[in-house]
Design an enzyme around this catalytic site. Structure first.
Site, PDB file in Angstrom:
ATOM      1  N   SER A 147       1.265  -1.063  -0.146  1.00  0.00           N
ATOM      2  CA  SER A 147       0.257  -0.119  -0.314  1.00  0.00           C
ATOM      3  C   SER A 147       0.856   0.468   0.321  1.00  0.00           C
ATOM      4  O   SER A 147       2.258   1.140   0.705  1.00  0.00           O
ATOM      5  CB  SER A 147      -0.456  -0.350   1.280  1.00  0.00           C
ATOM      6  N   TYR A 160      -2.651  -1.772   9.930  1.00  0.00           N
ATOM      7  CA  TYR A 160      -2.518  -2.157   8.664  1.00  0.00           C
ATOM      8  C   TYR A 160      -0.753  -1.148   8.370  1.00  0.00           C
ATOM      9  O   TYR A 160      -0.715  -1.822   7.010  1.00  0.00           O
ATOM     10  CB  TYR A 160      -3.781  -1.122   7.837  1.00  0.00           C
TER      11      TYR A 160
END
Length: 259
Positions: A147, A160
């Site tokens: 990401s 995350y």
């Protein structure tokens, strides 16, 4: 010889995890269109079956396997299914992921472990069992989905962010470990992509409209990305066209990290 359209993955066997929706579904669909035999892996059996049906109705080859990537037995069964059904394994896309919108103080230990089990251990386990099968084929390509938030950080996504940063470095370690065996590992770092995960993040926010505005305001391109735009990045890294890409980060983020 240059490949023809719909021929970039001809005769290759690919596994895509988290393929029941979003980036995974778009990638599995594109891979099949480009000639791959695709294993659609996900815990969402209904969604996965729909993706397979769509691929088959378009003339592609695909099968669904239910797999929780955090579970050792499921990962082994997924790899074994691909080999038994299609004769080997050439491409692995580790796309399955989980997001929790909390900072580290508010995140429970169980939540932290669950995010790392899916986002990091899942990549580790799939790679662990894919590599020996790829060696039998003389090489292969592993594409891991990290990401933009594995490169930069923001408030409220502690587990995350940490997990996606771990995926980036695990990818580089994998790439260096297996480069002499013809196995390439590379990582894609998506920005804000219009997927069910993104919509869930909006929905779970205290003010969904404000959250969406905050996300989109930070995009230099002025919009969220489309799953198909990520799928083409996966296609490039999965294909022989990226034969000199080893341990690379590919940001597909509308300019987010650049700013």
């Amino acid at each position: 010889m240059a490949t023809k359209p719909a021929d970039r993955l001809k005769d290759k066997v690919a596994i895509v995890t988290g393929a029941a929706s979003g980036i995974g579904a778009a990638t599995a669909t594109l891979f099949a269109k480009e000639g791959a035999k695709v294993v659609v892996a996900d815990i969402n059996q209904q969604g996965g079956a729909q993706v397979v049906e769509s691929i088959r109705s378009a003339g592609g080859i695909a099968d669904f396997v239910r797999a929780d990537v955090s579970k050792h037995a499921d990962i082994r069964a997924m790899i074994e299914f691909a080999v038994k059904t299609y004769g080997g394994l050439d491409v692995l896309v580790n796309n399955a992921g989980l997001e929790i919108t909390k900072n580290e103080v508010d995140t429970t230990e169980e939540e932290w472990d669950r995010v790392f089990d899916v986002n990091v251990k899942g990549v580790f386990l799939a790679t662990k069992y894919a590599v020996p099968e790829m060696k039998k084929r003389g090489g292969g390509s592993i594409v891991n989905i990290s990401s933009a938030y594995g490169i930069v950080a923001s408030n409220g996504f502690a587990a995350y962010h940490a997990s996606k940063a771990a995926v980036r470095h695990l990818t580089k370690a994998t790439a260096l470990a297996h480069i002499k065996e013809g196995i390439r590992a590379n990582v894609i770092c998506p920005g804000v992509i219009d997927t069910p995960m993104l919509q869930a993040a909006y929905k779970n926010a205290m003010d969904p409209v404000a959250m969406e505005e905050i996300f989109l305001r930070g995009q230099p391109i002025g919009r969220a990305g489309r799953p198909e735009e990520l799928a083409y990045g996966c296609l490039f890294l999965a294909s022989d066209e990226s034969s000199f890409c080893v341990g690379a980060d590919l940001s597909i983020d509308g300019g987010f990290v650049a700013q």
